[in-house]
Every structure is written in C-alpha cells, then in structure tokens.
Design a protein around this motif. Structure first.
Motif, PDB file in Angstrom:
ATOM      1  N   GLY A 299       0.763  -1.167   0.000  1.00 21.18           N
ATOM      2  CA  GLY A 299       0.000   0.000   0.000  1.00 21.18           C
ATOM      3  C   GLY A 299       0.834   1.275   0.000  1.00 21.18           C
ATOM      4  O   GLY A 299       1.338   1.731  -1.008  1.00 21.18           O
ATOM      5  N   ILE A 300       0.998   1.841   1.232  1.00 25.38           N
ATOM      6  CA  ILE A 300       1.642   3.146   1.358  1.00 25.38           C
ATOM      7  C   ILE A 300       3.133   3.042   1.064  1.00 25.38           C
ATOM      8  O   ILE A 300       3.712   3.923   0.441  1.00 25.38           O
ATOM      9  N   ARG A 301       3.764   1.930   1.498  1.00 25.67           N
ATOM     10  CA  ARG A 301       5.200   1.755   1.229  1.00 25.67           C
ATOM     11  C   ARG A 301       5.468   1.681  -0.272  1.00 25.67           C
ATOM     12  O   ARG A 301       6.428   2.254  -0.765  1.00 25.67           O
ATOM     13  N   GLU A 302       4.626   0.958  -0.994  1.00 25.30           N
ATOM     14  CA  GLU A 302       4.800   0.844  -2.443  1.00 25.30           C
ATOM     15  C   GLU A 302       4.623   2.205  -3.117  1.00 25.30           C
ATOM     16  O   GLU A 302       5.340   2.538  -4.051  1.00 25.30           O
ATOM     17  N   LEU A 303       3.646   2.986  -2.644  1.00 28.79           N
ATOM     18  CA  LEU A 303       3.411   4.315  -3.194  1.00 28.79           C
ATOM     19  C   LEU A 303       4.615   5.221  -2.943  1.00 28.79           C
ATOM     20  O   LEU A 303       5.059   5.935  -3.839  1.00 28.79           O
ATOM     21  N   ARG A 304       5.176   5.156  -1.721  1.00 30.08           N
ATOM     22  CA  ARG A 304       6.362   5.964  -1.394  1.00 30.08           C
ATOM     23  C   ARG A 304       7.544   5.545  -2.263  1.00 30.08           C
ATOM     24  O   ARG A 304       8.281   6.373  -2.776  1.00 30.08           O
ATOM     25  N   ARG A 305       7.719   4.221  -2.403  1.00 28.71           N
ATOM     26  CA  ARG A 305       8.809   3.713  -3.224  1.00 28.71           C
ATOM     27  C   ARG A 305       8.644   4.191  -4.676  1.00 28.71           C
ATOM     28  O   ARG A 305       9.602   4.600  -5.318  1.00 28.71           O
ATOM     29  N   LEU A 306       7.424   4.154  -5.183  1.00 27.73           N
ATOM     30  CA  LEU A 306       7.141   4.615  -6.538  1.00 27.73           C
ATOM     31  C   LEU A 306       7.442   6.102  -6.681  1.00 27.73           C
ATOM     32  O   LEU A 306       8.036   6.536  -7.672  1.00 27.73           O
ATOM     33  N   LEU A 307       7.068   6.905  -5.698  1.00 32.41           N
ATOM     34  CA  LEU A 307       7.339   8.345  -5.732  1.00 32.41           C
ATOM     35  C   LEU A 307       8.843   8.624  -5.677  1.00 32.41           C
ATOM     36  O   LEU A 307       9.340   9.519  -6.373  1.00 32.41           O
ATOM     37  N   VAL A 308       9.590   7.846  -4.877  1.00 30.46           N
ATOM     38  CA  VAL A 308      11.045   8.020  -4.797  1.00 30.46           C
ATOM     39  C   VAL A 308      11.681   7.678  -6.138  1.00 30.46           C
ATOM     40  O   VAL A 308      12.553   8.404  -6.634  1.00 30.46           O
ATOM     41  N   VAL A 309      11.238   6.582  -6.767  1.00 25.66           N
ATOM     42  CA  VAL A 309      11.774   6.198  -8.082  1.00 25.66           C
ATOM     43  C   VAL A 309      11.449   7.273  -9.111  1.00 25.66           C
ATOM     44  O   VAL A 309      12.311   7.665  -9.909  1.00 25.66           O
ATOM     45  N   ALA A 310      10.228   7.774  -9.112  1.00 24.36           N
ATOM     46  CA  ALA A 310       9.837   8.822 -10.062  1.00 24.36           C
ATOM     47  C   ALA A 310      10.664  10.088  -9.852  1.00 24.36           C
ATOM     48  O   ALA A 310      11.126  10.711 -10.811  1.00 24.36           O
ATOM     49  N   ALA A 311      10.880  10.468  -8.602  1.00 27.53           N
ATOM     50  CA  ALA A 311      11.695  11.654  -8.307  1.00 27.53           C
ATOM     51  C   ALA A 311      13.135  11.450  -8.750  1.00 27.53           C
ATOM     52  O   ALA A 311      13.763  12.353  -9.307  1.00 27.53           O
ATOM     53  N   ALA A 312      13.666  10.247  -8.531  1.00 28.38           N
ATOM     54  CA  ALA A 312      15.043   9.959  -8.950  1.00 28.38           C
ATOM     55  C   ALA A 312      15.163  10.015 -10.467  1.00 28.38           C
ATOM     56  O   ALA A 312      16.130  10.562 -11.011  1.00 28.38           O
ATOM     57  N   LEU A 313      14.183   9.458 -11.179  1.00 30.46           N
ATOM     58  CA  LEU A 313      14.197   9.509 -12.646  1.00 30.46           C
ATOM     59  C   LEU A 313      14.093  10.945 -13.143  1.00 30.46           C
ATOM     60  O   LEU A 313      14.784  11.333 -14.085  1.00 30.46           O
ATOM     61  N   ALA A 314      13.231  11.748 -12.525  1.00 31.17           N
ATOM     62  CA  ALA A 314      13.098  13.153 -12.922  1.00 31.17           C
ATOM     63  C   ALA A 314      14.404  13.897 -12.693  1.00 31.17           C
ATOM     64  O   ALA A 314      14.847  14.676 -13.542  1.00 31.17           O
ATOM     65  N   ALA A 315      15.055  13.652 -11.564  1.00 29.74           N
ATOM     66  CA  ALA A 315      16.339  14.300 -11.283  1.00 29.74           C
ATOM     67  C   ALA A 315      17.394  13.872 -12.298  1.00 29.74           C
ATOM     68  O   ALA A 315      18.181  14.693 -12.781  1.00 29.74           O
ATOM     69  N   LEU A 316      17.395  12.584 -12.678  1.00 31.68           N
ATOM     70  CA  LEU A 316      18.349  12.089 -13.673  1.00 31.68           C
ATOM     71  C   LEU A 316      18.124  12.768 -15.029  1.00 31.68           C
ATOM     72  O   LEU A 316      19.082  13.169 -15.694  1.00 31.68           O
ATOM     73  N   VAL A 317      16.861  12.900 -15.423  1.00 31.59           N
ATOM     74  CA  VAL A 317      16.551  13.569 -16.693  1.00 31.59           C
ATOM     75  C   VAL A 317      17.024  15.020 -16.667  1.00 31.59           C
ATOM     76  O   VAL A 317      17.620  15.516 -17.624  1.00 31.59           O
ATOM     77  N   VAL A 318      16.789  15.710 -15.562  1.00 34.17           N
ATOM     78  CA  VAL A 318      17.225  17.107 -15.439  1.00 34.17           C
ATOM     79  C   VAL A 318      18.748  17.204 -15.525  1.00 34.17           C
ATOM     80  O   VAL A 318      19.295  18.043 -16.246  1.00 34.17           O
ATOM     81  N   ILE A 319      19.457  16.308 -14.826  1.00 37.86           N
ATOM     82  CA  ILE A 319      20.923  16.344 -14.840  1.00 37.86           C
ATOM     83  C   ILE A 319      21.455  16.036 -16.236  1.00 37.86           C
ATOM     84  O   ILE A 319      22.323  16.741 -16.756  1.00 37.86           O
ATOM     85  N   LEU A 320      20.925  14.977 -16.879  1.00 36.90           N
ATOM     86  CA  LEU A 320      21.378  14.618 -18.228  1.00 36.90           C
ATOM     87  C   LEU A 320      21.070  15.718 -19.235  1.00 36.90           C
ATOM     88  O   LEU A 320      21.866  15.991 -20.129  1.00 36.90           O
ATOM     89  N   SER A 321      19.932  16.370 -19.102  1.00 34.07           N
ATOM     90  CA  SER A 321      19.582  17.472 -19.999  1.00 34.07           C
ATOM     91  C   SER A 321      20.542  18.635 -19.816  1.00 34.07           C
ATOM     92  O   SER A 321      20.973  19.249 -20.793  1.00 34.07           O
ATOM     93  N   GLY A 322      20.874  18.941 -18.572  1.00 32.52           N
ATOM     94  CA  GLY A 322      21.838  20.012 -18.312  1.00 32.52           C
ATOM     95  C   GLY A 322      23.192  19.699 -18.897  1.00 32.52           C
ATOM     96  O   GLY A 322      23.836  20.560 -19.516  1.00 32.52           O
ATOM     97  N   VAL A 323      23.630  18.450 -18.761  1.00 35.85           N
ATOM     98  CA  VAL A 323      24.919  18.036 -19.339  1.00 35.85           C
ATOM     99  C   VAL A 323      24.870  18.133 -20.861  1.00 35.85           C
ATOM    100  O   VAL A 323      25.804  18.619 -21.499  1.00 35.85           O
ATOM    101  N   ALA A 324      23.761  17.677 -21.465  1.00 36.22           N
ATOM    102  CA  ALA A 324      23.630  17.738 -22.926  1.00 36.22           C
ATOM    103  C   ALA A 324      23.686  19.183 -23.413  1.00 36.22           C
ATOM    104  O   ALA A 324      24.351  19.494 -24.401  1.00 36.22           O
TER     105      ALA A 324
END
Length: 197
Positions: A1-26
């Motif tokens: 339930g809540i743990r899975e939702l938190r884990r999903l939000l953490v993964v989504a935030a990490a992916l968004a941060a990775l996209v922002v960093i890679l875009s800045g590098v590009a």
C-alpha cells in the motif's frame, strides 16, 4: 500500500532528477552556436537571399526549444534595404510526435518583425524564393527517353517530403511592421494555429 506508493514516488523523483541532470549536461556539451552557420546556409538557400542570425540558443525544458535573435533577410539586391529583420524567433517542439516522424511545434513566436516588400514596376511584390533552375530543353521527337524521365502524357510524380507533417499548436507574432509599396501596417499582433500535411 503506502510503502509501495512511497517507493514509486522516490523512483519517479530519482528519474526526474536524472533527466534534469542529463539534460543540463547535454546542453552544456552542445554548443548551439555551431548550428548558426548551417542554419544560415539552409535558410539563405531556401529563400534565395542572404540570411544572417545574430544569436542562437537551445533549451530542453519545459519543451525542447530553439531561440534565434537578430535575424536579417537581405533585399533583392545587396544595396537594397533588408527584406526582413526579426528581433527574436522562438520555436518549441513537442517530444512525442517526433517518435512518429512528425514535427509538431507547440509554439512559434516572432517578436518585432520588420518586413519591407518592394514592388516591381507593374506593382507586383518582389518576394524571396529559392533560385529557379532552368528547365531542360524539351526532347526532340524520336529522341530516346532517359530512364526515369516522364514520357509524353505522363505526369511527374510528386513525392511527399519523407512523410513529414508539420503542425503548429500556437503561432504568435508581436509588434509586426510590414511595408509594401505605399501600404504600411504597424503594431500588428497575430495569433492562431497552423496545420500542414
């Protein structure tokens, strides 16, 4: 339930941060100024007039965008006033349609274009356009026809440009000034949509 939702939000935030960093590098590695010469050459060739771009920059967020400033399109003769001067041109491109081979501009914005359309002696506008190539001389009767050349009665097939479709969700032109002979339009603002197939 809540743990899975938190884990999903953490993964989504990490992916968004990775996209922002890679875009800045590009963007850091890609020098937009390297696009200036090829862009000027392409537009000059397409219009049949010398075209210069003062500055150019790229951005990836919120949508991929190109910004060009101080654009100048020469007049019919080098001694003539420029045909057009544009303070700034901004293009924003949609990402998903690119995967399908379509260019969809979310926005095309033009700031302070100054256009001067000269008229010839008969009052017709002298507009830019590609240099016209001379057509080959018609074949003499009985002369062999080259392979791939349309024969009499056949129409040459027109092929679409690689299935490319162009659509603009939003067009905005601000503070336009257009001169055509004795006519003048000042402080023009235009907005709308465009779809070409």
């Amino acid at each position: 339930g809540i743990r899975e939702l938190r884990r999903l939000l953490v993964v989504a935030a990490a992916l968004a941060a990775l996209v922002v960093i890679l875009s800045g590098v590009a963007l850091y590695l890609l020098d937009a100024e390297k696009l200036r010469e090829p862009l000027q050459a392409q537009v000059s060739s397409a219009l049949g007039r010398e075209t210069t771009v003062g500055g150019i920059s790229l951005a990836l967020f919120p949508l991929p965008a190109l910004r060009a400033s101080e654009i100048r399109i020469a007049g019919p003769k080098p001694s003539d006033r420029p045909f057009a001067e544009i303070a700034e041109l901004r293009l924003r491109v949609a990402i998903l349609p690119l995967l399908a081979g379509k260019v969809v501009l979310r926005a095309l914005e033009v700031e302070s274009p100054r256009v001067r359309v000269p008229l010839d002696r008969s009052g017709r506008p002298i507009l830019p356009g590609p240099a016209t190539a001379t057509a080959p001389a018609p074949a003499k009767p009985g002369a062999p026809v080259e392979p791939g050349e349309p024969t009499k009665g056949e129409a040459a097939e027109e092929r679409p440009a690689d299935g490319l479709a162009l659509a603009v969700d939003r067009i905005a032109i601000h503070d336009a000034r257009v001169e055509a002979g004795p006519w003048l339009i000042e402080n023009g603002d235009v907005s709308g949509r465009l779809s070409l197939d």
